[in-house]
Design a protein around this motif. Structure first.
Motif, PDB file in Angstrom:
ATOM      1  N   SER A  93      -0.905  -7.318 -10.196  1.00 37.61           N
ATOM      2  CA  SER A  93      -2.240  -7.221  -9.583  1.00 37.61           C
ATOM      3  C   SER A  93      -2.162  -6.837  -8.104  1.00 37.61           C
ATOM      4  CB  SER A  93      -2.957  -8.566  -9.719  1.00 37.61           C
ATOM      5  OG  SER A  93      -2.203  -9.577  -9.089  1.00 37.61           O
ATOM      6  N   HIS A  94      -0.945  -6.865  -7.540  1.00 37.14           N
ATOM      7  CA  HIS A  94      -0.840  -6.744  -6.083  1.00 37.14           C
ATOM      8  C   HIS A  94      -1.183  -5.368  -5.540  1.00 37.14           C
ATOM      9  CE1 HIS A  94       1.658 -10.002  -7.553  1.00 37.14           C
ATOM     10  NE2 HIS A  94       1.317 -10.621  -6.451  1.00 37.14           N
ATOM     11  N   TYR A  95      -1.003  -4.328  -6.369  1.00 37.85           N
ATOM     12  CA  TYR A  95      -1.333  -2.992  -5.867  1.00 37.85           C
ATOM     13  C   TYR A  95      -2.835  -2.836  -5.660  1.00 37.85           C
ATOM     14  CZ  TYR A  95       3.472  -1.378  -6.531  1.00 37.85           C
ATOM     15  OH  TYR A  95       4.827  -1.215  -6.449  1.00 37.85           O
ATOM     16  N   PHE A  96      -3.643  -3.222  -6.666  1.00 43.01           N
ATOM     17  CA  PHE A  96      -5.090  -3.067  -6.441  1.00 43.01           C
ATOM     18  C   PHE A  96      -5.601  -4.119  -5.469  1.00 43.01           C
ATOM     19  CE2 PHE A  96      -5.342  -5.748 -10.373  1.00 43.01           C
ATOM     20  CZ  PHE A  96      -6.187  -6.745  -9.922  1.00 43.01           C
ATOM     21  N   ASP A  97      -4.899  -5.247  -5.399  1.00 43.61           N
ATOM     22  CA  ASP A  97      -5.257  -6.272  -4.402  1.00 43.61           C
ATOM     23  C   ASP A  97      -5.223  -5.682  -2.985  1.00 43.61           C
ATOM     24  OD1 ASP A  97      -5.325  -9.508  -3.987  1.00 43.61           O
ATOM     25  OD2 ASP A  97      -4.162  -8.554  -2.395  1.00 43.61           O
ATOM     26  N   SER A  98      -4.279  -4.763  -2.742  1.00 38.52           N
ATOM     27  CA  SER A  98      -4.124  -4.172  -1.397  1.00 38.52           C
ATOM     28  C   SER A  98      -4.989  -2.941  -1.190  1.00 38.52           C
ATOM     29  CB  SER A  98      -2.675  -3.724  -1.153  1.00 38.52           C
ATOM     30  OG  SER A  98      -1.749  -4.440  -1.887  1.00 38.52           O
ATOM     31  N   ASP A  99      -5.750  -2.553  -2.207  1.00 31.93           N
ATOM     32  CA  ASP A  99      -6.425  -1.254  -2.127  1.00 31.93           C
ATOM     33  C   ASP A  99      -7.803  -1.350  -1.479  1.00 31.93           C
ATOM     34  OD1 ASP A  99      -7.170   1.483  -2.801  1.00 31.93           O
ATOM     35  OD2 ASP A  99      -8.512   0.507  -4.231  1.00 31.93           O
ATOM     36  N   PRO A 100      -8.036  -0.658  -0.356  1.00 33.94           N
ATOM     37  CA  PRO A 100      -9.344  -0.750   0.309  1.00 33.94           C
ATOM     38  C   PRO A 100     -10.283   0.412   0.019  1.00 33.94           C
ATOM     39  CG  PRO A 100      -7.739   0.126   1.841  1.00 33.94           C
ATOM     40  CD  PRO A 100      -7.063   0.077   0.472  1.00 33.94           C
ATOM     41  N   THR A 101     -10.103   1.140  -1.102  1.00 32.54           N
ATOM     42  CA  THR A 101     -10.882   2.365  -1.304  1.00 32.54           C
ATOM     43  C   THR A 101     -12.399   2.119  -1.227  1.00 32.54           C
ATOM     44  OG1 THR A 101      -9.090   3.264  -2.614  1.00 32.54           O
ATOM     45  CG2 THR A 101     -11.212   4.352  -2.834  1.00 32.54           C
ATOM     46  N   LYS A 102     -12.879   1.156  -2.030  1.00 36.88           N
ATOM     47  CA  LYS A 102     -14.331   0.902  -1.994  1.00 36.88           C
ATOM     48  C   LYS A 102     -14.748   0.140  -0.731  1.00 36.88           C
ATOM     49  CE  LYS A 102     -15.494   1.248  -6.914  1.00 36.88           C
ATOM     50  NZ  LYS A 102     -15.928   0.521  -8.136  1.00 36.88           N
ATOM     51  N   VAL A 103     -13.817  -0.601  -0.140  1.00 39.08           N
ATOM     52  CA  VAL A 103     -14.113  -1.248   1.146  1.00 39.08           C
ATOM     53  C   VAL A 103     -14.485  -0.160   2.148  1.00 39.08           C
ATOM     54  CG1 VAL A 103     -13.156  -2.616   3.062  1.00 39.08           C
ATOM     55  CG2 VAL A 103     -12.505  -3.154   0.689  1.00 39.08           C
ATOM     56  N   VAL A 104     -13.705   0.921   2.142  1.00 41.01           N
ATOM     57  CA  VAL A 104     -13.946   2.027   3.068  1.00 41.01           C
ATOM     58  C   VAL A 104     -15.304   2.670   2.795  1.00 41.01           C
ATOM     59  CG1 VAL A 104     -13.181   4.346   3.731  1.00 41.01           C
ATOM     60  CG2 VAL A 104     -11.515   2.487   3.555  1.00 41.01           C
ATOM     61  N   SER A 105     -15.617   2.953   1.503  1.00 44.05           N
ATOM     62  CA  SER A 105     -16.936   3.584   1.265  1.00 44.05           C
ATOM     63  C   SER A 105     -18.066   2.675   1.714  1.00 44.05           C
ATOM     64  CB  SER A 105     -17.166   4.028  -0.188  1.00 44.05           C
ATOM     65  OG  SER A 105     -16.204   3.579  -1.054  1.00 44.05           O
ATOM     66  N   GLY A 106     -17.874   1.356   1.555  1.00 44.68           N
ATOM     67  CA  GLY A 106     -18.902   0.422   2.007  1.00 44.68           C
ATOM     68  C   GLY A 106     -19.097   0.440   3.524  1.00 44.68           C
ATOM     69  N   LEU A 107     -18.044   0.809   4.260  1.00 37.79           N
ATOM     70  CA  LEU A 107     -18.121   0.754   5.723  1.00 37.79           C
ATOM     71  C   LEU A 107     -18.448   2.107   6.353  1.00 37.79           C
ATOM     72  CD1 LEU A 107     -14.993  -1.498   6.436  1.00 37.79           C
ATOM     73  CD2 LEU A 107     -17.387  -2.153   6.741  1.00 37.79           C
ATOM     74  N   ARG A 108     -18.098   3.191   5.683  1.00 39.78           N
ATOM     75  CA  ARG A 108     -18.325   4.525   6.268  1.00 39.78           C
ATOM     76  C   ARG A 108     -19.815   4.785   6.461  1.00 39.78           C
ATOM     77  NH1 ARG A 108     -14.378   9.210   5.611  1.00 39.78           N
ATOM     78  NH2 ARG A 108     -16.295  10.413   5.836  1.00 39.78           N
ATOM     79  N   LYS A 109     -20.142   5.449   7.548  1.00 38.30           N
ATOM     80  CA  LYS A 109     -21.554   5.739   7.838  1.00 38.30           C
ATOM     81  C   LYS A 109     -22.162   6.600   6.742  1.00 38.30           C
ATOM     82  CE  LYS A 109     -21.679   5.210  12.868  1.00 38.30           C
ATOM     83  NZ  LYS A 109     -20.581   5.806  13.656  1.00 38.30           N
ATOM     84  N   ASP A 110     -21.372   7.556   6.198  1.00 31.08           N
ATOM     85  CA  ASP A 110     -21.909   8.442   5.156  1.00 31.08           C
ATOM     86  C   ASP A 110     -21.723   7.866   3.753  1.00 31.08           C
ATOM     87  OD1 ASP A 110     -19.193   8.683   4.782  1.00 31.08           O
ATOM     88  OD2 ASP A 110     -19.075  10.813   5.265  1.00 31.08           O
ATOM     89  N   GLY A 111     -21.122   6.671   3.657  1.00 31.94           N
ATOM     90  CA  GLY A 111     -20.935   6.018   2.361  1.00 31.94           C
ATOM     91  C   GLY A 111     -19.974   6.734   1.423  1.00 31.94           C
ATOM     92  N   LYS A 112     -19.317   7.781   1.931  1.00 38.02           N
ATOM     93  CA  LYS A 112     -18.452   8.605   1.089  1.00 38.02           C
ATOM     94  C   LYS A 112     -17.202   7.835   0.641  1.00 38.02           C
ATOM     95  CE  LYS A 112     -16.020  12.790   1.734  1.00 38.02           C
ATOM     96  NZ  LYS A 112     -15.633  13.822   2.672  1.00 38.02           N
ATOM     97  N   LYS A 113     -16.815   8.068  -0.606  1.00 36.32           N
ATOM     98  CA  LYS A 113     -15.575   7.433  -1.070  1.00 36.32           C
ATOM     99  C   LYS A 113     -14.381   8.235  -0.558  1.00 36.32           C
ATOM    100  CE  LYS A 113     -13.991   6.847  -5.372  1.00 36.32           C
ATOM    101  NZ  LYS A 113     -14.002   6.474  -6.787  1.00 36.32           N
ATOM    102  N   PRO A 114     -13.398   7.560   0.048  1.00 32.50           N
ATOM    103  CA  PRO A 114     -12.225   8.296   0.521  1.00 32.50           C
ATOM    104  C   PRO A 114     -11.397   8.812  -0.658  1.00 32.50           C
ATOM    105  CG  PRO A 114     -11.854   5.937   0.716  1.00 32.50           C
ATOM    106  CD  PRO A 114     -13.285   6.117   0.271  1.00 32.50           C
ATOM    107  N   LEU A 115     -10.587   9.835  -0.419  1.00 30.89           N
ATOM    108  CA  LEU A 115      -9.593  10.227  -1.419  1.00 30.89           C
ATOM    109  C   LEU A 115      -8.589   9.088  -1.522  1.00 30.89           C
ATOM    110  CD1 LEU A 115      -9.011  13.909  -0.254  1.00 30.89           C
ATOM    111  CD2 LEU A 115     -10.224  13.164  -2.314  1.00 30.89           C
ATOM    112  N   SER A 116      -7.922   9.027  -2.658  1.00 28.96           N
ATOM    113  CA  SER A 116      -6.983   7.932  -2.833  1.00 28.96           C
ATOM    114  C   SER A 116      -5.689   8.491  -3.399  1.00 28.96           C
ATOM    115  CB  SER A 116      -7.613   6.914  -3.778  1.00 28.96           C
ATOM    116  OG  SER A 116      -7.073   5.670  -3.549  1.00 28.96           O
TER     117      SER A 116
END
Ligand code: BEZ
Ligand code: MG
Length: 482
Positions: free
Chosen positions: A324-347
């Motif tokens: 579980s530790h790999y997805f535990d460390s993954d901030p992909t949706k954290v980033v979309s939640g914080l970005r001004k444009d709400g865009k999902k980052p590439l992963s």
């Protein structure tokens, strides 16, 4: 000209006078191979073979129990370093001051070049401005600091070892030599990394600050560009705004997102994201070393500028859905939640398990994991044949796959659909799972229903009805009603 009739075998036989391996290569059409090139290679392969078959695990254990001297030796990945074998030694990791080694720096450059090339292509000829990075302690032990060196390479800083190979000094790689902009980073260190490599956190923080303070144009230095913006936004100095090295508070480990996914009792993704930020948002600061400071604002403001999230897979032993530790460390949706444009980052994921490192997207890597393990009959048959724990392993893998839906949204629908066909639609398989481990089977059914309920898997009503019915049956069976 005159054509002579020659026996084609004659030339071949004449050239086959060397060692058996040279003869074999000549036979296979590699006529030009030289004995003197092959000798050291085969000497090394012979050494590797001896290492692989040597068996001192019990010998070492017995020796230790008898209070004898146990020969010390390095631990790590036997594919990267055959010297770690045989096991049964008094194992040590490495001198934390010695990483990244110059070999690790060379390997890191290859991966960073490939990563940037891929990102450049995937985003229409633009470099990413910032990459969110995960650093693990064990990985950096096994690779002698490869991922740590990747971070330095992205910001364009070179580690300089002293005469004993200790790395405490850094120098800025000039932009002309770098040939691209300095890429900003957000480094999430695991708790283990923080415990083992506090000096390297210092090195990274100094490297980032060095880049931020370089008097260069913003479009060629995204570290500086962002730090200048953040200094204004947050009312702090440029140096403090260039804070990019984060981990948990002292004594705390992991984002506990893995735990939440395992238990299933989470309300929504927002909760997972807040948990990630509050647990991982402690900063290392080289100007005030010795403690991890709560730094949620700068963590969030840095993550909000991320265009790509990135992790390394360093060993074929453990991959994305094994733990579980790999997805535990993954901030992909954290980033979309914080970005001004709400865009999902590439992963992206780098696969450095072989000499020829590959960079793939996260969704490609999840697919590869599913195809080679969860959905691969060789894998699940092997697991089922090993009994109780094997069935649990299959269920756990399905749940870890769902973890990637929750943190990154990078799991194709067909993965759930095919898994449902393999494990649920097939009556024979249902029976085997139920008999091998009814609790694991119930958890598997729960996971399928949860994946659908949370919007990660869309499927037919028929499939869902079957799962609901099965849940009742298995529940009754576990409680001894039938
Ligand atoms: C680490 O080595 O940093 C690590 C080990 C296990 C789980 C997560 C991280
Ligand atoms: Mg950790």
């Amino acid at each position: 000209g005159r054509v002579e009739s020659v026996n084609p075998m004659q030339g071949l036989m004449e050239r086959m006078t060397g060692t058996p391996w040279r003869n074999m290569l000549v036979q296979k059409g590699f006529a030009e191979v030289k004995e003197e090139d092959l000798t050291p290679l085969f000497a090394y392969l012979e050494f590797c073979l001896k290492q692989i078959v040597a068996d001192n695990e019990l010998g070492g254990l017995m020796g230790a129990l008898e209070g004898k001297y146990i020969l010390p030796g390095p631990g790590g990945d036997p594919i990267r370093n055959p010297e770690v074998l045989p096991t049964g030694k008094n194992m040590h990791a490495l001198d934390p001051q010695s990483i990244p080694t110059s070999a690790a720096v060379d390997c890191a450059k290859v991966v960073v070049d490939r990563l940037l090339e891929r990102l450049f292509q995937d985003s229409g000829g633009k470099y990413p401005e910032s990459i969110a990075f995960t650093l693990w302690g064990t990985d950096n032990i096994k690779t002698y600091g490869e991922s740590l060196a990747q971070v330095l390479q992205l910001v364009g800083v070179r580690p300089i070892p002293d005469s004993l190979g200790r790395v405490n000094k850094l120098e800025l790689i000039p932009l002309e030599e770098l040939g691209r902009p300095r890429i900003d980073v957000v480094v999430s260190c695991s708790g283990v990394f923080r415990d083992l490599f506090i000096n390297q956190m210092n090195l990274l923080d100094r490297g980032v600050k060095m880049a931020a303070e370089a008097d260069e144009p913003s479009e060629m230095n995204f570290v500086r560009k962002h730090a200048l913006e953040q200094a204004k936004e947050l009312g702090v100095s440029l140096r403090d705004a260039a804070t990019r090295v984060f981990s948990n508070a002292a004594g705390s480990y992991s984002a506990n997102v893995g735990l939440a996914i395992e238990n299933g009792g989470w309300e929504g993704e927002q909760q997972l994201q807040e948990q990630f930020i509050s647990r991982k948002g402690f900063a290392f600061n080289a100007d005030r070393p010795g403690m991890m400071e709560s730094a949620t604002e700068i963590f969030k403001s840095s993550l909000a500028r991320v265009d790509c999230t990135f992790q390394n897979l360093d060993s074929s032993e453990i991959s994305l859905t094994d733990v579980s530790h790999y997805f535990d460390s993954d901030p992909t949706k954290v980033v979309s939640g914080l970005r001004k444009d709400g865009k999902k980052p590439l992963s992206m994921i780098a696969d450095t398990t072989t000499a020829n490192a590959q960079v793939r997207s996260l969704s490609e890597t999840v697919r590869l994991d599913a195809r080679t393990k969860l959905l691969n009959p060789k894998f699940y048959e092997g697991m089922l044949n090993s009994g109780y724990e094997g069935a649990r392993e299959i269920t756990k893998r399905l749940r870890n796959t769902m973890g990637w839906s929750a943190t990154a949204g990078e799991v194709d629908n067909f993965i759930y659909e095919d898994a449902n066909s393999v494990f649920i639609q097939d009556e024979e398989m249902r029976k085997r799972l139920l008999e091998t481990n009814p609790n694991a089977f119930r958890d598997m059914i729960t996971t399928f229903l949860e994946a659908n309920g949370r919007g990660y898997w869309s499927t037919s009503e028929e499939n869902l009805d079957r799962l609901r019915e099965l849940y009742q049956d298995v529940e009754d069976r576990i409680e001894g009603v039938v």
